[in-house]
Scaffold this motif. Structure first.
Motif, PDB file in Angstrom:
ATOM      1  N   LEU A  94       0.685  -0.928  -0.336  1.00 15.57           N
ATOM      2  CA  LEU A  94       0.289   0.041   0.132  1.00 15.57           C
ATOM      3  C   LEU A  94       0.867   1.252  -0.453  1.00 15.57           C
ATOM      4  O   LEU A  94       0.226   2.155  -0.311  1.00 15.57           O
ATOM      5  CB  LEU A  94      -0.756  -0.818   1.039  1.00 15.57           C
ATOM      6  CG  LEU A  94      -1.635  -1.531   0.768  1.00 15.57           C
ATOM      7  CD1 LEU A  94      -3.037  -0.977   2.282  1.00 15.57           C
ATOM      8  CD2 LEU A  94      -2.474  -0.883   0.037  1.00 15.57           C
ATOM      9  N   LEU A  95       1.984   0.764   0.580  1.00 18.45           N
ATOM     10  CA  LEU A  95       2.329   2.572   0.572  1.00 18.45           C
ATOM     11  C   LEU A  95       3.982   2.101  -0.327  1.00 18.45           C
ATOM     12  O   LEU A  95       4.321   3.574   0.197  1.00 18.45           O
ATOM     13  CB  LEU A  95       3.644   2.380   1.739  1.00 18.45           C
ATOM     14  CG  LEU A  95       2.633   3.205   3.283  1.00 18.45           C
ATOM     15  CD1 LEU A  95       3.247   3.362   4.363  1.00 18.45           C
ATOM     16  CD2 LEU A  95       1.525   4.249   3.511  1.00 18.45           C
ATOM     17  N   GLY A  96       4.365   1.178  -0.978  1.00 14.78           N
ATOM     18  CA  GLY A  96       5.442   1.170  -1.910  1.00 14.78           C
ATOM     19  C   GLY A  96       5.577   2.544  -3.289  1.00 14.78           C
ATOM     20  O   GLY A  96       4.001   2.576  -3.460  1.00 14.78           O
ATOM     21  N   LYS A  97       6.286   2.336  -3.307  1.00 12.48           N
ATOM     22  CA  LYS A  97       6.375   3.886  -4.789  1.00 12.48           C
ATOM     23  C   LYS A  97       5.152   3.436  -5.981  1.00 12.48           C
ATOM     24  O   LYS A  97       6.071   2.274  -7.024  1.00 12.48           O
ATOM     25  CB  LYS A  97       7.408   3.956  -5.045  1.00 12.48           C
ATOM     26  CG  LYS A  97       8.608   4.918  -4.039  1.00 12.48           C
ATOM     27  CD  LYS A  97       9.778   5.212  -4.930  1.00 12.48           C
ATOM     28  CE  LYS A  97      10.888   6.600  -3.861  1.00 12.48           C
ATOM     29  NZ  LYS A  97      12.036   6.294  -4.192  1.00 12.48           N
ATOM     30  N   GLY A  98       4.851   3.986  -5.762  1.00 10.87           N
ATOM     31  CA  GLY A  98       4.171   4.393  -7.681  1.00 10.87           C
ATOM     32  C   GLY A  98       2.463   3.047  -7.424  1.00 10.87           C
ATOM     33  O   GLY A  98       2.251   2.755  -8.477  1.00 10.87           O
ATOM     34  N   SER A  99       2.615   2.651  -6.394  1.00  8.98           N
ATOM     35  CA  SER A  99       1.201   2.061  -5.886  1.00  8.98           C
ATOM     36  C   SER A  99      -0.142   2.311  -5.815  1.00  8.98           C
ATOM     37  O   SER A  99      -1.372   1.770  -6.581  1.00  8.98           O
ATOM     38  CB  SER A  99       1.520   2.041  -3.947  1.00  8.98           C
ATOM     39  OG  SER A  99       1.162   3.093  -3.466  1.00  8.98           O
ATOM     40  N   GLY A 100      -0.097   3.623  -5.881  1.00  9.60           N
ATOM     41  CA  GLY A 100      -1.705   4.284  -6.271  1.00  9.60           C
ATOM     42  C   GLY A 100      -2.816   3.915  -5.654  1.00  9.60           C
ATOM     43  O   GLY A 100      -3.680   4.773  -6.173  1.00  9.60           O
ATOM     44  N   SER A 101      -2.345   3.474  -4.022  1.00 11.11           N
ATOM     45  CA  SER A 101      -2.995   3.564  -3.010  1.00 11.11           C
ATOM     46  C   SER A 101      -4.207   4.441  -2.617  1.00 11.11           C
ATOM     47  O   SER A 101      -3.654   5.743  -2.476  1.00 11.11           O
ATOM     48  CB  SER A 101      -2.678   2.585  -2.469  1.00 11.11           C
ATOM     49  OG  SER A 101      -1.645   3.182  -1.312  1.00 11.11           O
TER      50      SER A 101
END
Length: 265
Positions: free
Chosen positions: A234-241
């Motif tokens: 959920l917090l990874g770069k590019g997740s868009g969450s």
């Protein structure tokens, strides 16, 4: 004889919880499950229903409908005896400590051991001293809440809950009432509990801290679960969450980063 299925069964589970307060639906078909020794973090904006969910999980505010199961067995909210037994196994830590002002730190921890568990005074005192030591307050046992800092009060509250030998701990914004310089001491205790295998469900905005120990985030908004997954997902770069967008906005507004910061990423 235990089986693989027994090991994988959630220790605490909520199924399809609904709750309406003042004509507003604050929980809308919320479900969750947590395994033994896991940490689940509830995040989302104010009014999302996080605190209400935690109170419903402990029946401090019974849900209007839905089911709550502990170790696979549904809790009968109509039975006072069963609710009392359930609350001993599912501890609750509040934002505002909920200590008895007329009792010392030792007495605050000891009182439930004597009145609820039926321990004798000597045994209860020994256990209370041990739990206060566990949260770093062994030298504060005789002090009253008025003479303790906010961080110390919250650690007394944690010691009180731990003394009941809970299977699950529910923490409702445990650092929100603390001055910034006192937050770290409470987070340190929570980290120790997680590393020791305590099962915890915690509502917090301390996302940077939570990401380092949570197994799963659950993002709530308007009484519903919007998304859930591991911090990396959920917090990874590019997740868009939605979770990532929320945390980025909070960081932008507060300008705070790091473990004691709000949503520091």
């Amino acid at each position: 004889m235990s089986t693989k299925n027994d090991a994988e069964r959630p220790i605490l589970e909520a199924q399809n919880l609904f709750k309406t307060l003042g004509g507003n639906r604050v929980l809308d078909a919320v479900s969750l499950a947590i395994g033994r020794g896991r940490v689940k973090v509830l995040i989302g904006p104010s009014g999302a229903g996080k605190s209400t969910l935690l109170q419903c999980l402990n029946f401090l505010m019974p849900p209007d409908s839905g089911h709550i199961l502990l170790e696979g067995r549904e809790v009968d909210k109509r039975s006072k005896r069963e609710l009392c037994a359930f609350r001993q196994q599912v501890g609750m830590i509040f934002q505002d400590f909920n200590l008895f002002d007329h009792l010392s730190a030792l007495e605050n921890v000891r009182v439930a051991l004597m009145k609820v568990k039926g321990m004798g005074k000597l045994e209860a005192t020994e256990r209370a001293v041990a739990e206060l030591g566990r949260v770093g307050l062994g030298d504060k046992a005789q002090l009253y809440p008025a003479n303790l800092s906010g961080g110390q009060k919250q650690r007394v509250a944690i010691a009180r809950a731990l003394a009941m030998d809970p299977k699950v701990m529910l923490l409702d914004e445990p650092t929100s009432a603390l001055d910034p310089e006192l937050i770290g001491e409470v987070l340190s205790v929570i980290r120790d509990l997680a590393q020791g295998g305590m099962t915890m469900i915690m509502a917090t905005h301390q996302i940077s801290f939570s990401a380092s120990l949570a197994d799963e985030f659950m993002f709530m908004e308007k009484g519903r679960v919007v998304e859930q997954g591991s911090p990396a997902e959920l917090l990874g770069k590019g997740s868009g969450s939605r979770t990532q967008a929320f945390c980025a906005k909070i960081s932008e507004l507060t300008g705070e980063t790091g473990e004691a910061g709000e949503c520091g990423l």
